[in-house]
Design an enzyme around this catalytic site. Sequence first.
Site, PDB file in Angstrom:
ATOM      1  N   VAL A 195       0.947  -1.251  -0.072  1.00  0.00           N
ATOM      2  CA  VAL A 195      -0.171  -0.058   0.160  1.00  0.00           C
ATOM      3  C   VAL A 195       0.900   1.338  -0.004  1.00  0.00           C
ATOM      4  O   VAL A 195       0.679   2.077  -0.729  1.00  0.00           O
ATOM      5  CB  VAL A 195      -0.954  -0.019   1.347  1.00  0.00           C
TER       6      VAL A 195
ATOM      7  N   THR B 282      -5.448  -0.702   7.483  1.00  0.00           N
ATOM      8  CA  THR B 282      -6.626  -1.133   7.802  1.00  0.00           C
ATOM      9  C   THR B 282      -6.771  -1.107   9.326  1.00  0.00           C
ATOM     10  O   THR B 282      -6.093  -1.884   9.881  1.00  0.00           O
ATOM     11  CB  THR B 282      -7.031  -2.297   7.289  1.00  0.00           C
TER      12      THR B 282
ATOM     13  N   GLU C 278      -7.501   2.055   1.738  1.00  0.00           N
ATOM     14  CA  GLU C 278      -6.943   1.711   0.071  1.00  0.00           C
ATOM     15  C   GLU C 278      -7.542   0.635  -0.031  1.00  0.00           C
ATOM     16  O   GLU C 278      -7.667  -0.601   0.789  1.00  0.00           O
ATOM     17  CB  GLU C 278      -5.404   1.638   0.635  1.00  0.00           C
ATOM     18  N   PHE C 279      -7.909   0.262  -1.445  1.00  0.00           N
ATOM     19  CA  PHE C 279      -8.627  -0.786  -1.778  1.00  0.00           C
ATOM     20  C   PHE C 279      -7.828  -1.436  -3.004  1.00  0.00           C
ATOM     21  O   PHE C 279      -8.334  -2.536  -3.892  1.00  0.00           O
ATOM     22  CB  PHE C 279      -9.920  -0.340  -2.502  1.00  0.00           C
ATOM     23  N   LEU C 280      -6.461  -1.394  -3.143  1.00  0.00           N
ATOM     24  CA  LEU C 280      -5.658  -1.719  -4.157  1.00  0.00           C
ATOM     25  C   LEU C 280      -5.396  -3.224  -4.033  1.00  0.00           C
ATOM     26  O   LEU C 280      -5.559  -3.834  -2.837  1.00  0.00           O
ATOM     27  CB  LEU C 280      -4.102  -1.183  -4.174  1.00  0.00           C
ATOM     28  N   ARG C 281      -5.417  -4.243  -5.007  1.00  0.00           N
ATOM     29  CA  ARG C 281      -5.154  -5.403  -5.124  1.00  0.00           C
ATOM     30  C   ARG C 281      -3.566  -5.690  -5.696  1.00  0.00           C
ATOM     31  O   ARG C 281      -3.298  -5.137  -6.258  1.00  0.00           O
ATOM     32  CB  ARG C 281      -6.238  -6.197  -6.032  1.00  0.00           C
ATOM     33  N   GLU C 282      -3.063  -6.767  -4.991  1.00  0.00           N
ATOM     34  CA  GLU C 282      -1.694  -6.986  -5.393  1.00  0.00           C
ATOM     35  C   GLU C 282      -1.847  -7.547  -6.724  1.00  0.00           C
ATOM     36  O   GLU C 282      -2.854  -8.044  -7.280  1.00  0.00           O
ATOM     37  CB  GLU C 282      -0.986  -7.999  -4.525  1.00  0.00           C
TER      38      GLU C 282
ATOM     39  N   LEU D 237     -16.134 -14.570  -7.973  1.00  0.00           N
ATOM     40  CA  LEU D 237     -17.051 -15.705  -7.877  1.00  0.00           C
ATOM     41  C   LEU D 237     -16.181 -17.229  -8.311  1.00  0.00           C
ATOM     42  O   LEU D 237     -16.883 -17.910  -8.799  1.00  0.00           O
ATOM     43  CB  LEU D 237     -18.383 -15.683  -8.740  1.00  0.00           C
TER      44      LEU D 237
ATOM     45  N   CYS E 123      -4.964  -9.374   3.329  1.00  0.00           N
ATOM     46  CA  CYS E 123      -6.264  -8.966   3.813  1.00  0.00           C
ATOM     47  C   CYS E 123      -7.314  -9.446   3.786  1.00  0.00           C
ATOM     48  O   CYS E 123      -7.819  -9.704   5.158  1.00  0.00           O
ATOM     49  CB  CYS E 123      -6.572  -7.836   2.409  1.00  0.00           C
TER      50      CYS E 123
HETATM   51  C1  UDX Z   1      -7.699  -7.501  -1.537  1.00  0.00           C
HETATM   52  C2  UDX Z   1      -8.883  -6.418  -2.125  1.00  0.00           C
HETATM   53  O1  UDX Z   1      -9.077  -7.066  -3.267  1.00  0.00           O
HETATM   54  C3  UDX Z   1      -8.324  -5.268  -2.076  1.00  0.00           C
HETATM   55  O2  UDX Z   1      -9.475  -4.360  -2.564  1.00  0.00           O
HETATM   56  C4  UDX Z   1      -7.809  -4.888  -0.620  1.00  0.00           C
HETATM   57  O3  UDX Z   1      -7.431  -3.539  -0.499  1.00  0.00           O
HETATM   58  C5  UDX Z   1      -6.783  -5.983  -0.184  1.00  0.00           C
HETATM   59  O4  UDX Z   1      -7.258  -7.131  -0.315  1.00  0.00           O
HETATM   60  P1  UDX Z   1      -5.612  -8.663  -2.598  1.00  0.00           P
HETATM   61  O5  UDX Z   1      -5.534  -9.584  -1.449  1.00  0.00           O
HETATM   62  O6  UDX Z   1      -4.234  -8.272  -3.462  1.00  0.00           O
HETATM   63  O7  UDX Z   1      -6.726  -7.628  -2.732  1.00  0.00           O
HETATM   64  O8  UDX Z   1      -6.107  -9.722  -3.716  1.00  0.00           O
HETATM   65  P2  UDX Z   1      -7.517 -10.302  -4.408  1.00  0.00           P
HETATM   66  O9  UDX Z   1      -7.224 -10.199  -5.802  1.00  0.00           O
HETATM   67  O10 UDX Z   1      -8.713  -9.461  -3.946  1.00  0.00           O
HETATM   68  O11 UDX Z   1      -7.580 -11.909  -3.877  1.00  0.00           O
HETATM   69  C6  UDX Z   1      -7.860 -12.144  -2.828  1.00  0.00           C
HETATM   70  C7  UDX Z   1      -7.852 -13.629  -2.508  1.00  0.00           C
HETATM   71  O12 UDX Z   1      -9.140 -14.271  -3.072  1.00  0.00           O
HETATM   72  C8  UDX Z   1      -6.827 -14.624  -3.506  1.00  0.00           C
HETATM   73  O13 UDX Z   1      -6.206 -15.574  -2.580  1.00  0.00           O
HETATM   74  C9  UDX Z   1      -7.566 -15.009  -4.716  1.00  0.00           C
HETATM   75  O14 UDX Z   1      -6.996 -16.153  -5.199  1.00  0.00           O
HETATM   76  C10 UDX Z   1      -8.889 -15.269  -4.000  1.00  0.00           C
HETATM   77  N1  UDX Z   1      -9.818 -15.168  -5.029  1.00  0.00           N
HETATM   78  C11 UDX Z   1     -10.601 -14.194  -5.454  1.00  0.00           C
HETATM   79  C12 UDX Z   1     -10.698 -16.540  -5.218  1.00  0.00           C
HETATM   80  O15 UDX Z   1     -10.318 -17.393  -4.713  1.00  0.00           O
HETATM   81  N2  UDX Z   1     -11.793 -16.325  -6.093  1.00  0.00           N
HETATM   82  C13 UDX Z   1     -12.014 -15.163  -6.833  1.00  0.00           C
HETATM   83  O16 UDX Z   1     -13.098 -15.269  -7.485  1.00  0.00           O
HETATM   84  C14 UDX Z   1     -11.383 -13.924  -6.419  1.00  0.00           C
END
Ligand code: UDX
Length: 429
Positions: free
Chosen positions: A11, A121, A151-155, A250, A260
Site C-alpha cells: 500500500v 486497515t 486503500e482498496f488496491l489489489r496485489e 465468484l 487482507c
Molecule cells: C484484496 C482486495 O481485493 C483489495 O481491495 C484490498 O485492498 C486488499 O485485499 P488482494 O488480497 O491483493 O486484494 O487480492 P484479491 O485479488 O482480492 O484476492 C484475494 C484472494 O481471493 C486470493 O487468494 C484470490 O486467489 C482469491 N480469490 C479471488 C478467489 O479465490 N476467487 C475469486 O473469484 C477472487
Amino acid sequence: MTITFIGHGYVGLVTAAVFADLGNTVYVIGHTKEKIESLKRGIVPIYEPGLEELVKKNVKAKRLIFTLDYSPSISKSDIVFIAVGTPTAKTGDADLSTVLEVAEKIGQNLKGYTVVATKSTVPAGTNKRIKRILEESKPQGAEVDYASVPEFLREGSAISDTTKPDRIVIGTESKRAKDLLIKLHKPINAPLVLTNFETAELIKYAANAFLALKISYANAIAKLSELLGADALRVLEGIGMDKRIGNMFLSPGPGYGGSCFPKDVRALISIAKDNDYPFSLLEEVENINHQSRRDIVRKARKTLGDMRNKKIGILGLAFKANTDDMRDAPAIDIINLLQNDGAKISAFDPKAMDTAAAVLKDIDYKKEAYEVAEGADLIIVLTEWNEFRELDFSIIKNKMKSPNIIDGRNLYDSKEMTKLGFTYQGVGR
Ligand code: UDX
C-alpha cells in the site's frame, strides 16, 4: 504538494509512487536501513507489475525520496499517510502497536498545519486513539487534522487500482483536511465518498469481508455442484449475469488467502464480538474457506490412497497470480497437510519461490513448471499464473509416473485433459 508515507509495503510504496508520478514530492519513511538503501537505488523489495519502473522513474526525478528519518520530511509535509502493517494479534484483533508507535513519532515532528491520514486497515475507533496521540505529542504551535483514507488496491494490479479506483473514501471531521485530501486526489478521477472516521474504517472491512463472502459462497456452490453433478462454473456464470450479483469474485478454488481477506474477516468477527454482536455469517465464511483448502487435500487422498512417499508436484505457491506474496497462501496449509500424510513435494512458482522457501520446508523447488512433472504421481495447480495455461500437457503426461491432475484454479478444459489421458479433477466440476 509535499507528502510523506510511513511504510513501504504494497500500500505505502505503490500509493507513494503514484502520487510522486502525479507531480508531488513524496517522502517514504521506513525502519530497515538495508531496505531503504535498496529503495534509494530503485530496487523494490516486492514483486508488483510496473512498480519498479515507476519507483526508478520518480527517484530519478527526485520526487520520491526514501529515508529512515521522521525529520525533516514530516515537518515539510502537507499530508502524512500512515501505511504500516496491522497483522492479526493472538486475540484475532488487528495488532495496532506499530500504527500507534508511528503516530507518536509523527506527532513529535509536526510543524505548522498537517493532515495525518491512515491508509492502514484499522478497526473502527482506532482513529480516535491516533488523533489523541497526535494531539498529545505535537509541539506547541503545530496544528493537526486527522483522516481515514482506506486503500482498496489489489496485489498484482496495484498501480491501476490506485490510478483508476472505483471510489476514494475520505473520512474526517475537518473541512480543511477534507479539502486538502480532495485536492491531492483530484488528478485521480473517481467518485468520492466523504464521511466520518468510523464509517470510512468500516467501509474497508465491510468491503473485504463481502468479497471474501462471495468467494466462500462460490466455493460452497462448487462443493454442492460436485455432489449434484452440476458444473459450478456454469452455475456461477449464470448467477453472475444477474447485475445485482455481478460476475466478479465468484471463482471457486483453494480458498482466499493474502494479506487482507483472512486478516480482515477475522478482525471484523472480533470487532463485532467486542460489541456483543456475534457475526456468525462471517464465521461460516472462514469455515468454508478452510474447507476449500482441505478439499484439495481430500481429493489428493482419494486419488492416491496411501500418500506415503507419493510424489506430488505443485504448480503455483503464491496466494494468487502476479505476486510473490505468500501471506496466508492456500499452498501453505495444503502442502503442510500433504507432507503430514507422508507425500514428497516438488514445486514451481514463477515469482514466489524465495518467499515460499522462508515458510515451506522440505520442498524440492524446481526451475521450471515441466520439472515438477518428473516422476510425479499427481500434479496440483494452486495459483492461476497465465504461463500455466500455456503448458503442453502431452509433455507433462510423458514425464509423470501417473497422469493425475487436481486443477485447484479450473485453468484447463476437463474434456481435453481427459482426452489426453489425465485423471482430471477441477473445483466444482
Ligand atoms: C484484496 C482486495 O481485493 C483489495 O481491495 C484490498 O485492498 C486488499 O485485499 P488482494 O488480497 O491483493 O486484494 O487480492 P484479491 O485479488 O482480492 O484476492 C484475494 C484472494 O481471493 C486470493 O487468494 C484470490 O486467489 C482469491 N480469490 C479471488 C478467489 O479465490 N476467487 C475469486 O473469484 C477472487
